[in-house]
Enzyme design. Sequence first.
Site, PDB file in Angstrom:
ATOM      1  N   VAL A   1     -11.254   3.638   2.412  1.00  0.00           N
ATOM      2  CA  VAL A   1     -10.804   4.792   1.253  1.00  0.00           C
ATOM      3  C   VAL A   1      -9.654   3.710   0.375  1.00  0.00           C
ATOM      4  O   VAL A   1      -9.332   2.407   1.402  1.00  0.00           O
ATOM      5  CB  VAL A   1     -10.296   5.552   1.498  1.00  0.00           C
ATOM      6  CG1 VAL A   1     -11.010   6.892   2.720  1.00  0.00           C
ATOM      7  CG2 VAL A   1      -8.890   5.725   2.709  1.00  0.00           C
TER       8      VAL A   1
ATOM      9  N   ASP B   1       0.929   3.061   4.188  1.00  0.00           N
ATOM     10  CA  ASP B   1      -0.203   4.183   3.890  1.00  0.00           C
ATOM     11  C   ASP B   1      -1.064   4.961   5.200  1.00  0.00           C
ATOM     12  O   ASP B   1      -2.202   5.382   5.414  1.00  0.00           O
ATOM     13  CB  ASP B   1      -0.648   2.916   2.394  1.00  0.00           C
ATOM     14  CG  ASP B   1      -1.266   1.909   3.402  1.00  0.00           C
ATOM     15  OD1 ASP B   1      -0.945   1.599   4.349  1.00  0.00           O
ATOM     16  OD2 ASP B   1      -1.704   1.015   2.722  1.00  0.00           O
TER      17      ASP B   1
ATOM     18  N   ASP C   1      -4.759   2.629  10.980  1.00  0.00           N
ATOM     19  CA  ASP C   1      -6.896   2.138  11.478  1.00  0.00           C
ATOM     20  C   ASP C   1      -6.304   1.822  12.492  1.00  0.00           C
ATOM     21  O   ASP C   1      -6.586   2.398  13.420  1.00  0.00           O
ATOM     22  CB  ASP C   1      -6.892   1.381  10.027  1.00  0.00           C
ATOM     23  CG  ASP C   1      -8.074   0.966  10.693  1.00  0.00           C
ATOM     24  OD1 ASP C   1      -9.700   1.857  10.525  1.00  0.00           O
ATOM     25  OD2 ASP C   1      -8.687   0.202  10.126  1.00  0.00           O
TER      26      ASP C   1
ATOM     27  N   ASP D   1      -5.560  -0.245  -1.366  1.00  0.00           N
ATOM     28  CA  ASP D   1      -6.572  -0.664  -2.436  1.00  0.00           C
ATOM     29  C   ASP D   1      -8.205  -1.796  -1.774  1.00  0.00           C
ATOM     30  O   ASP D   1      -8.520  -1.719   0.118  1.00  0.00           O
ATOM     31  CB  ASP D   1      -5.926  -2.414  -2.564  1.00  0.00           C
ATOM     32  CG  ASP D   1      -5.820  -3.817  -1.598  1.00  0.00           C
ATOM     33  OD1 ASP D   1      -5.283  -3.018  -0.458  1.00  0.00           O
ATOM     34  OD2 ASP D   1      -6.491  -4.670  -1.443  1.00  0.00           O
TER      35      ASP D   1
ATOM     36  N   GLY E   1       0.847  -1.532  -0.004  1.00  0.00           N
ATOM     37  CA  GLY E   1      -0.113   0.447   0.491  1.00  0.00           C
ATOM     38  C   GLY E   1       0.701   1.436  -0.180  1.00  0.00           C
ATOM     39  O   GLY E   1       0.094   2.178  -0.215  1.00  0.00           O
TER      40      GLY E   1
ATOM     41  N   ARG F   1      -5.817   0.384  -5.973  1.00  0.00           N
ATOM     42  CA  ARG F   1      -4.156   0.710  -6.418  1.00  0.00           C
ATOM     43  C   ARG F   1      -3.599   2.019  -6.998  1.00  0.00           C
ATOM     44  O   ARG F   1      -3.229   3.398  -6.015  1.00  0.00           O
ATOM     45  CB  ARG F   1      -3.408  -0.549  -6.012  1.00  0.00           C
ATOM     46  CG  ARG F   1      -3.400  -1.104  -4.837  1.00  0.00           C
ATOM     47  CD  ARG F   1      -1.785  -1.765  -4.231  1.00  0.00           C
ATOM     48  NE  ARG F   1      -2.148  -3.026  -3.588  1.00  0.00           N
ATOM     49  CZ  ARG F   1      -2.767  -3.070  -1.935  1.00  0.00           C
ATOM     50  NH1 ARG F   1      -2.061  -2.136  -1.054  1.00  0.00           N
ATOM     51  NH2 ARG F   1      -2.980  -4.340  -1.445  1.00  0.00           N
TER      52      ARG F   1
HETATM   53  P1  IMP Z   1      -4.758  -1.842  10.805  1.00  0.00           P
HETATM   54  O1  IMP Z   1      -3.535  -2.591  11.554  1.00  0.00           O
HETATM   55  O2  IMP Z   1      -5.686  -1.899  11.358  1.00  0.00           O
HETATM   56  O3  IMP Z   1      -3.946  -0.587  11.533  1.00  0.00           O
HETATM   57  O4  IMP Z   1      -4.953  -1.205   9.350  1.00  0.00           O
HETATM   58  C1  IMP Z   1      -3.605  -0.984   8.450  1.00  0.00           C
HETATM   59  C2  IMP Z   1      -3.260  -1.465   6.987  1.00  0.00           C
HETATM   60  O5  IMP Z   1      -5.155  -2.175   7.061  1.00  0.00           O
HETATM   61  C3  IMP Z   1      -3.584  -0.435   6.312  1.00  0.00           C
HETATM   62  O6  IMP Z   1      -1.804  -0.961   5.676  1.00  0.00           O
HETATM   63  C4  IMP Z   1      -3.975  -1.401   4.774  1.00  0.00           C
HETATM   64  O7  IMP Z   1      -2.746  -2.265   4.199  1.00  0.00           O
HETATM   65  C5  IMP Z   1      -4.882  -1.784   5.575  1.00  0.00           C
HETATM   66  N1  IMP Z   1      -6.214  -0.907   5.666  1.00  0.00           N
HETATM   67  C6  IMP Z   1      -7.143   0.115   6.971  1.00  0.00           C
HETATM   68  N2  IMP Z   1      -7.465   0.689   6.417  1.00  0.00           N
HETATM   69  C7  IMP Z   1      -7.838   0.915   5.388  1.00  0.00           C
HETATM   70  C8  IMP Z   1      -8.652   1.308   4.543  1.00  0.00           C
HETATM   71  O8  IMP Z   1      -9.667   2.594   4.301  1.00  0.00           O
HETATM   72  N3  IMP Z   1      -9.273   1.468   3.078  1.00  0.00           N
HETATM   73  C9  IMP Z   1      -7.393   0.216   2.732  1.00  0.00           C
HETATM   74  N4  IMP Z   1      -6.573  -0.771   3.687  1.00  0.00           N
HETATM   75  C10 IMP Z   1      -7.007   0.171   4.505  1.00  0.00           C
HETATM   76 MG    MG Z   2      -1.442  -1.876   4.059  1.00  0.00          MG
END
Ligand code: IMP
Ligand code: MG
Length: 195
Positions: free
Chosen positions: A168, A114, A117, A174, A58, A180
């Site tokens: 998003v 990227d 979250d 993606d 990403g 992407r």
């Molecule tokens: P986390 O571990 O929940 O913080 O997620 C991180 C990863 O989830 C990011 O590097 C993205 O690859 C994916 N991700 C989280 N939110 C989104 C989004 O809104 N769109 C696309 N990919 C996301």
């Molecule tokens: Mg990612």
Amino acid sequence: MVFIGAPIFTSDSIDMLGDLQKILYHESTIMARLDELAAQITHDYRGLDLTLVAVLNGSLPFMADLIRRIPLPLKLDCLSVSSYYGGTETTGNVRFDQDRLPDVDGRHTLIVDDILDSGITLAAIRRKIQEEAKPASLKSCVLLSKRRERAKEVEADYVGFEIADEFVVGYGLDYDEKYRNLSLIGVLNPEIYAK
Ligand code: IMP
Ligand code: MG
């Protein structure tokens, strides 16, 4: 929907754009913010041995545009992790897709991802690099940060844009490996992943 200031559209890119509920950031807005982020990073790391670590896939467009704005003798490395497995919610466990960690022994290290979250991915990467790769320092830079409660206590040191808690796509991000290559960032129409 009307798209202003966007590049030339083909029927394929119109298809992808048609899947968006709204556009958040056009390419020109992203580039202007990257100028600011890169200036800050350049200021903070001048004179230090810096390695930027891209979290694949990403962060690829973000990393490519960011490093060309940082006029320092930096090194670049990559790290591949999987946590989403095609859906829109994190599964909660992070899989490191390679045995080898970036060689950042004694180097000032900046993880580039990227989006922040739940925080599970960044927390896992931080912990692994800190414990196993012995960096001189460890910080992180994300293009987007969702305004939400984190599952893991982690915040990024450099943030491009803070966004609402919506799914998003574009500019590296993606859904099911699609979108992407959009040069803008938009909110995906929830009907696409409800299918
Ligand atoms: P986390 O571990 O929940 O913080 O997620 C991180 C990863 O989830 C990011 O590097 C993205 O690859 C994916 N991700 C989280 N939110 C989104 C989004 O809104 N769109 C696309 N990919 C996301
Ligand atoms: Mg990612």
